[in-house]
Design a protein around this motif. Structure first.
Motif, mmCIF file in Angstrom:
data_model
loop_
_atom_site.group_PDB
_atom_site.id
_atom_site.type_symbol
_atom_site.label_atom_id
_atom_site.label_comp_id
_atom_site.label_asym_id
_atom_site.label_seq_id
_atom_site.Cartn_x
_atom_site.Cartn_y
_atom_site.Cartn_z
ATOM 1 N N MET A 1 11.494 -6.674 -0.106
ATOM 2 C CA MET A 1 11.720 -7.543 -1.252
ATOM 3 C C MET A 1 13.219 -7.621 -1.534
ATOM 4 S SD MET A 1 8.625 -8.215 -1.601
ATOM 5 C CE MET A 1 8.918 -9.376 -2.900
ATOM 6 N N ASN A 2 13.544 -8.401 -2.531
ATOM 7 C CA ASN A 2 14.953 -8.647 -2.814
ATOM 8 C C ASN A 2 15.693 -7.451 -3.365
ATOM 9 O OD1 ASN A 2 15.450 -11.464 -2.131
ATOM 10 N ND2 ASN A 2 13.576 -11.659 -3.337
ATOM 11 N N VAL A 5 18.632 -6.410 -1.284
ATOM 12 C CA VAL A 5 19.901 -7.087 -1.545
ATOM 13 C C VAL A 5 20.603 -6.382 -2.697
ATOM 14 C CG1 VAL A 5 20.956 -9.264 -2.215
ATOM 15 C CG2 VAL A 5 18.947 -9.235 -0.727
ATOM 16 N N LYS A 61 21.929 -18.142 -1.264
ATOM 17 C CA LYS A 61 21.392 -17.841 -2.594
ATOM 18 C C LYS A 61 22.537 -17.335 -3.459
ATOM 19 C CE LYS A 61 16.636 -16.738 -1.261
ATOM 20 N NZ LYS A 61 15.820 -17.613 -2.087
ATOM 21 N N TYR A 76 18.413 -14.343 -10.179
ATOM 22 C CA TYR A 76 18.796 -15.481 -9.338
ATOM 23 C C TYR A 76 19.188 -16.696 -10.166
ATOM 24 C CZ TYR A 76 17.279 -13.031 -5.216
ATOM 25 O OH TYR A 76 17.184 -12.125 -4.211
ATOM 26 N N ASP A 82 14.535 -20.848 -7.418
ATOM 27 C CA ASP A 82 14.508 -19.403 -7.675
ATOM 28 C C ASP A 82 15.108 -19.064 -9.044
ATOM 29 O OD1 ASP A 82 13.525 -19.206 -5.165
ATOM 30 O OD2 ASP A 82 15.292 -18.300 -4.258
ATOM 31 N N ILE A 85 14.270 -16.110 -11.670
ATOM 32 C CA ILE A 85 13.501 -15.000 -11.086
ATOM 33 C C ILE A 85 14.392 -13.759 -11.101
ATOM 34 C CG2 ILE A 85 12.428 -14.094 -8.967
ATOM 35 C CD1 ILE A 85 11.644 -16.973 -8.271
ATOM 36 N N ILE A 97 9.260 -7.425 -10.740
ATOM 37 C CA ILE A 97 9.693 -8.813 -10.537
ATOM 38 C C ILE A 97 9.223 -9.640 -11.729
ATOM 39 C CG2 ILE A 97 9.206 -10.916 -9.198
ATOM 40 C CD1 ILE A 97 10.928 -9.419 -7.484
ATOM 41 N N ILE A 108 6.113 -3.990 -8.171
ATOM 42 C CA ILE A 108 5.893 -4.019 -6.730
ATOM 43 C C ILE A 108 6.223 -2.649 -6.166
ATOM 44 C CG2 ILE A 108 6.625 -5.025 -4.531
ATOM 45 C CD1 ILE A 108 7.194 -7.590 -6.041
ATOM 46 N N THR A 110 6.464 -0.432 -2.788
ATOM 47 C CA THR A 110 6.562 -0.644 -1.349
ATOM 48 C C THR A 110 6.347 0.675 -0.635
ATOM 49 O OG1 THR A 110 8.222 -2.288 -1.850
ATOM 50 C CG2 THR A 110 8.007 -1.651 0.450
ATOM 51 N N MET A 117 11.604 -4.964 6.376
ATOM 52 C CA MET A 117 10.771 -6.153 6.528
ATOM 53 C C MET A 117 11.500 -7.392 6.005
ATOM 54 S SD MET A 117 7.978 -5.640 3.517
ATOM 55 C CE MET A 117 7.599 -7.367 3.502
ATOM 56 N N ASN A 118 12.773 -7.233 5.789
ATOM 57 C CA ASN A 118 13.504 -8.339 5.187
ATOM 58 C C ASN A 118 14.058 -9.303 6.209
ATOM 59 O OD1 ASN A 118 13.189 -7.787 2.556
ATOM 60 N ND2 ASN A 118 15.022 -6.538 2.376
ATOM 61 N N LYS A 119 14.274 -10.519 5.724
ATOM 62 C CA LYS A 119 14.875 -11.529 6.569
ATOM 63 C C LYS A 119 16.368 -11.223 6.718
ATOM 64 C CE LYS A 119 13.404 -15.942 6.085
ATOM 65 N NZ LYS A 119 13.349 -17.212 5.381
ATOM 66 N N VAL B 115 0.140 -4.541 -10.710
ATOM 67 C CA VAL B 115 0.866 -3.875 -9.627
ATOM 68 C C VAL B 115 0.524 -4.509 -8.281
ATOM 69 C CG1 VAL B 115 1.283 -1.665 -8.470
ATOM 70 C CG2 VAL B 115 0.824 -1.721 -10.931
ATOM 71 N N PHE B 116 1.597 -4.848 -7.550
ATOM 72 C CA PHE B 116 1.424 -5.277 -6.150
ATOM 73 C C PHE B 116 1.831 -4.091 -5.302
ATOM 74 C CE2 PHE B 116 3.007 -9.936 -6.627
ATOM 75 C CZ PHE B 116 1.878 -10.248 -7.342
ATOM 76 N N ASN B 117 1.032 -3.799 -4.328
ATOM 77 C CA ASN B 117 1.506 -2.787 -3.399
ATOM 78 C C ASN B 117 1.670 -3.426 -2.034
ATOM 79 O OD1 ASN B 117 2.268 -0.329 -2.308
ATOM 80 N ND2 ASN B 117 0.164 0.119 -1.683
ATOM 81 N N VAL B 118 2.892 -3.396 -1.548
ATOM 82 C CA VAL B 118 3.165 -3.935 -0.228
ATOM 83 C C VAL B 118 3.235 -2.742 0.717
ATOM 84 C CG1 VAL B 118 4.729 -5.332 1.162
ATOM 85 C CG2 VAL B 118 4.555 -5.731 -1.291
ATOM 86 N N GLY B 119 2.356 -2.718 1.669
ATOM 87 C CA GLY B 119 2.354 -1.572 2.576
ATOM 88 C C GLY B 119 1.665 -1.898 3.877
ATOM 89 N N GLN B 507 7.973 -20.355 -6.901
ATOM 90 C CA GLN B 507 8.184 -18.993 -7.425
ATOM 91 C C GLN B 507 7.316 -17.977 -6.672
ATOM 92 O OE1 GLN B 507 8.724 -18.417 -11.592
ATOM 93 N NE2 GLN B 507 10.573 -19.641 -11.392
ATOM 94 N N PHE B 510 8.891 -17.141 -3.390
ATOM 95 C CA PHE B 510 9.977 -16.157 -3.482
ATOM 96 C C PHE B 510 9.481 -14.752 -3.119
ATOM 97 C CE2 PHE B 510 12.318 -12.926 -5.783
ATOM 98 C CZ PHE B 510 13.639 -13.252 -5.518
ATOM 99 N N GLN B 514 10.805 -13.489 2.437
ATOM 100 C CA GLN B 514 11.603 -12.628 3.303
ATOM 101 C C GLN B 514 10.770 -11.929 4.366
ATOM 102 O OE1 GLN B 514 14.888 -10.524 1.739
ATOM 103 N NE2 GLN B 514 14.820 -11.609 -0.180
ATOM 104 N N ASN B 515 9.472 -12.152 4.319
ATOM 105 C CA ASN B 515 8.622 -11.552 5.339
ATOM 106 C C ASN B 515 8.706 -12.403 6.619
ATOM 107 O OD1 ASN B 515 6.513 -10.649 6.937
ATOM 108 N ND2 ASN B 515 5.319 -10.058 5.145
ATOM 109 N N GLU B 516 9.204 -11.790 7.672
ATOM 110 C CA GLU B 516 9.466 -12.545 8.905
ATOM 111 C C GLU B 516 8.224 -13.196 9.500
ATOM 112 O OE1 GLU B 516 11.620 -10.337 11.805
ATOM 113 O OE2 GLU B 516 13.426 -10.285 10.585
#
Lengths: 247, 743
Positions: A1-2, A5, A61, A76, A82, A85, A97, A108, A110, A117-119, B115-119, B507, B510, B514-516
């Protein structure tokens, strides 16, 4: 996620000058840590440019950033879609977020196993949470006219890098360049820095990360940098995220 | 002709030296010969299906998917997960591979309240069997992966990845196979997807050529020895064919052309066609009653120059017909290579063979023995009696065969399933079956949307198209950016829909931009997006039905703001299949017309042109009839059999008519002319038929099913065309001249 950055912006903020002579690798690294972690709080306007060199594609951005202690806010302003956000990073695996159109704040989390996992070419592992000295074992491999070249080996085996090489300025102890290597010893990416002097401190205002394997480059440019302005703690809360204007 | 014969005799040593030098030259140039098995490269680049397919490859990180399938009792066991990790790590280090997705690196988003869990889908590996079973039960219930990445019973999983459009896919596939084999993982694993199938085709054909061509040479040699009872009778046809193959391959490499899965068969074809010319020349030399070697060679050449040249030129025109209007570059190149080989075989048969026979003359044969070979005694004499007595019935039998075959043609099947080209126990076949039965198929299908990818209307249409696709029996899994937006909206708002406002979509965007992995679904400029699905028709030729099914839907959902198109490997295969049939039909017609014109010109008679083409037309019909009746499908290899049948079949007719012409001028007696023709030319025809068809039957031991069929069909076509020349032709001649008075 951002938040990556955000972390990297704070990473740049952390550098300031210390005009001292180093004697060995540990001392040099400790002095560099002092340059990096000197500020109580920081804020700036940020321009982020992500380039896919193979396809010639560029993503831009813009945002405002705020940092206090380990907490960071990234709001942002561009592109328009954006705008508003906002992210608040509390720790490496906890980020909030705020999506203004939904008027919702989402937490969020992680997974630590997720890696990059970022661009963008930056990742969370690029900068230690507290200091380089605590996370790495340094070794002075070379001394040039202007720099000390340190090889840092991670103390924690979970660190995705095999080692990193930092070129530290002999006079001001800020890094010129950091090279990241994989566990197999092959180079992964390289960061280069540009520093400016602000209120007697050296602060990075531009950092470029080049990933040759991926054929990509990410450039972060900071403007209107302000240090130790006494940002309130209330700003770095879930509720603070919903405020439309921070400054 | 006489000049050429004298020239050959006079300069026999010069010919031998020249052939040696040319052979060394072309042999050296074999190093330039390259193999290209990429079928996409062979397709015309301006074809809309191909264009769109390549566009997807370029814009969405590769259009060709590769899959490594892992099979174990429980693919969620610690051992299997570690193997999956090793495979993913290995693939990540191979240049030309991207978008690797497997059980251990899949990223999932779980929403729980605020809550979002990214995993990762699997955060930690189980320590024991109980934990592994429990993990399996969780994973197989995950809609994102069940029936797609992991089978519903948890015994099969796939690591899916894309091949970069700009890299040498065949080379990269080879690297992948080698590196994965070096891992020595304990589970059973298979490679699936077109790049690996192409690689397997490549490997099997190469192995077959190495194993079977020498065997074919041995069998042909044996038959030649039994037929001619002479060392030279064995060596010279084999030498001629061998040199012609080498010359053709060398010059092919010099021209900068590449061997493909089609032209790989050419050595076998040249072996068949090329040796025939030498057999006919030798047969004439052996049957000659002169004692002086110079005279023997001159006489044989004088008689054989026209039929051999004509046979070769007609065969060359048959192959050259592939150059005109051929859809595939690989078919064009097949035509060039086969034509070159045939041409060289003719040159060698008319120069090297007589030159060597003059240098090393054959001891004159006992005239009595010469008169009655076993073929002549047991086959040709009875055949001659049959056609003389029952020419009408012979024609009727052929007519019946022809009509039965025509009925069979309507039952002809086509096969584009490359995996079906392998025998049932071949890894490529097993892999394809596992993908089809357990993981929703292996052939990617893309539905391309062009427009604003954040437009709610477009995303809703995309989602509807996806749902419609999943209702068809051919699609089990599909994913698109519309799914991602919908899932994200559900995570944020709880609504399982696409938001109505573009700003809200932006939104949500967003959160995942960024997830490839989204690069596989949408272009960075957000102007194009795809539904990525896997097609599975279990080899039942469903692509036409599916294309119609989808196009009906697209026509009902036209929108001025965006366009919808469909492409994918099954569509390219279908196009390839149709084009093969089309160009094959075209080249068959062109070849038949060219052969007819050439024969008519050489014999200065349209009647003879018609006469010589009758057996080949009947043979081709019988060939397709047999395929129809027996269920042998038309595929990329068997589709070429007919042209070879023409090439060889016409030769038998030419030799027969040419000899008959000479005989009728000599004897003015039709029955005698037919008998003598059967006696001398028939002998060569039978030797040629037996030696070459036995050689081709060796191909029945191939690992590659089309090659098995190819061998059997060529042998059958040779039987048809030789018997056509030896029974149908004389019967027509006799019947036509029934009322003519024999002098």
């Amino acid at each position: 996620m951002n938040k990556t950055v955000l972390i990297l912006i704070s990473f740049i903020f952390s550098f300031q000058s210390l005009n001292l002579q180093a004697q060995d690798a540990g001392t040099i690294l400790a002095k560099m840590d002092k340059v990096m972690f000197f500020a109580k709080d920081k804020q700036a306007d940020v321009e982020l440019k992500i380039e896919n060199l193979k396809k010639g594609k560029v993503t831009e951005k813009r945002a405002e950033i705020y940092e206090k202690g380990t907490k960071k806010i990234f709001r942002y302003v561009y592109p328009k879609s954006d705008s508003g956000i906002t992210s608040l990073t509390v720790s490496d695996n906890e980020t909030y977020i705020y999506l203004p159109l939904f008027n919702m704040v989402k937490k969020i989390t992680t997974s630590s196993s997720l890696g990059n996992m970022n661009k963008s070419d930056f990742s969370l592992a690029d900068k230690p949470a507290i200091s380089y000295s605590e996370s790495y074992t340094p070794e002075l491999v070379k001394t040039t006219e202007n720099s000390y070249i340190l090889k840092l080996t991670p103390k924690n085996l979970k660190n995705p890098y095999g080692f990193i090489k930092i070129s530290v300025d002999k006079k001001y102890y800020y890094p010129h360049e950091i090279e990241y290597y994989g566990k197999d010893g092959k180079p992964i990416k390289k960061a280069t820095y540009h520093f400016v002097k602000l209120n007697g401190h050296w602060v990075a205002d531009k950092i470029t990360m080049f990933n040759e394997n991926k054929g990509s480059r990410t450039t972060i440019t900071l403007k209107n940098i302000k240090i130790n302005k006494g940002l309130p703690d209330s700003m770095f809360t879930k509720e603070g995220l919903k405020k439309k204007k921070t400054r | 002709m006489e000049k050429l014969a004298s020239f050959t005799v006079k300069y026999k040593w010069h010919i031998v030296i020249a052939v040696t030098v040319i052979t060394l030259f072309f042999g050296y140039n074999l190093k330039n010969l390259k193999v290209d098995s990429n079928i996409i490269d062979s397709l015309p680049q301006d074809d809309p299906t191909v264009k769109l397919f390549k566009e997807v490859g370029k814009e969405f990180g590769g259009n060709q998917l590769g899959m490594i399938i892992l099979q174990s009792d429980n693919v969620c066991s610690k051992q299997s997960l570690e193997s999956i990790n090793k495979i993913i790590d290995t693939l990540s280090n191979i240049k030309g591979i991207n978008g690797i997705t497997g059980l251990t690196n899949m990223v999932v988003l779980n929403a729980d309240g605020d809550v979002f869990n990214v995993g990762k889908l699997i955060e930690s590996f189980p320590d024991n069997e109980r934990e592994a079973d429990s993990l399996k039960n969780i994973v197989v219930k995950n809609k994102m992966v069940s029936g797609n990445i992991i089978s519903k019973d948890g015994t099969v999983t796939a690591i899916i990845f894309a091949f970069n459009e700009n890299d040498d896919i065949n080379k990269v596939a080879g690297q992948v196979m080698k590196k994965i084999e070096e891992l020595h993982i304990p589970e059973k694993y298979y490679f699936a997807g077109t790049p690996f199938l192409t690689k397997y085709v490549d490997l099997v054909i190469k192995q077959d050529l190495i194993k079977l061509i020498p065997l074919a040479f041995i069998v042909i040699s044996l038959v030649l020895f039994l037929s001619f009872r002479s060392f030279k009778g064995v060596v010279l046809p084999i030498l001629t064919a061998g040199l012609a193959i080498l010359w053709a391959m060398g010059s092919f490499g010099l021209m900068g052309l590449k061997l493909s899965m089609v032209s790989n068969n050419v050595p076998i074809i040249i072996l068949a066609v090329g040796s025939a010319y030498a057999i006919h020349v030798l047969n004439r030399i052996f049957q000659c009653d002169e004692k002086d070697p110079d005279k023997v060679v001159k006489k044989a050449l004088k008689h054989m120059f026209v039929p051999v040249t004509l046979s070769a030129l007609t065969t060359v025109s048959g192959f050259l017909s592939f150059i005109f209007g051929s859809y595939l570059v690989m078919i064009r190149d097949f035509g060039i290579l086969a034509a070159l080989g045939t041409f060289f075989a003719m040159i060698l048969a008319l120069t090297l063979v007589p030159a060597l026979m003059d240098i090393f003359p054959e001891k004159p044969r006992n005239p009595d023995k010469n008169i009655k070979t076993k073929f002549q005694k047991y086959i040709l004499t009875p055949l001659n009696k049959l056609v003389v007595k029952h020419s009408g019935r012979v024609i009727a039998v052929w007519g019946l065969l022809f009509l039965t075959s025509i009925a069979g043609i309507f039952m002809l099947k086509r096969s584009v399933s490359v995996s079906g080209y392998f025998k049932k126990n071949h890894p490529a076949n097993i892999a394809d079956r596992l993908m089809a039965d357990k993981l929703g198929g292996s052939k990617p299908v893309f539905v391309i949307f062009k427009g604003d990818m954040q437009d709610p209307e477009l995303l809703k249409t995309m989602k509807a198209a996806e749902e419609y696709m999943l209702k068809s029996p051919y699609i089990n899994t599909a994913q698109s950016i519309a799914d991602v937006v919908e899932n994200m909206n559900k995570a944020v708002t709880g609504n399982d829909t696409i938001p109505d406002s573009k700003e809200m979509i932006q939104q949500l965007w967003f959160l995942f931009e960024q997830n490839e992995s989204i690069n596989r679904l949408v272009t960075p400029d957000l102007k194009k997006g795809i539904i990525l699905a896997k097609f599975n028709d279990n080899g039942n030729y469903g692509i036409d039905k599916f294309e119609k099914y989808m196009n009906d839907w697209f026509s009902k959902h036209k929108n001025k703001d965006f366009s919808i198109e469909i492409t994918g490997m099954p569509f390219v295969n279908a196009k390839l299949d149709k084009s093969l049939l089309k160009s094959q039909t075209g080249s068959l017609i062109i070849a038949t017309i060219m052969v007819f014109i050439l024969v008519s010109l050489m014999f200065k008679s349209i009647g003879k042109g018609v006469l010589s083409t009758i057996p080949i037309i009947v043979t081709v019909a019988i060939l397709y009839g047999i395929m129809g009746w027996t269920g042998i499908p038309l595929d990329v290899v068997t589709v070429l059999v007919a042209s070879v049948a023409i090439g060889i079949g016409i030769d038998y007719s030419i030799h027969f008519i040419s000899h008959y012409d000479g005989e009728i001028k000599k004897h003015k007696n039709i029955k005698q002319a037919v008998a003598n023709t059967m006696h001398i030319s028939g002998n060569a025809i039978l030797i040629n038929f037996l030696s070459v068809s036995m050689g081709f039957l060796v191909l029945a031991f191939s690992e590659f099913v089309p090659i098995v069929y190819f061998g059997i069909l060529i042998a059958l076509s040779m039987l048809g065309s030789s018997m056509g020349a030896l029974t149908l032709l004389p019967s027509i001649i006799l019947l036509k001249n029934k009322n003519a008075k024999d002098e």
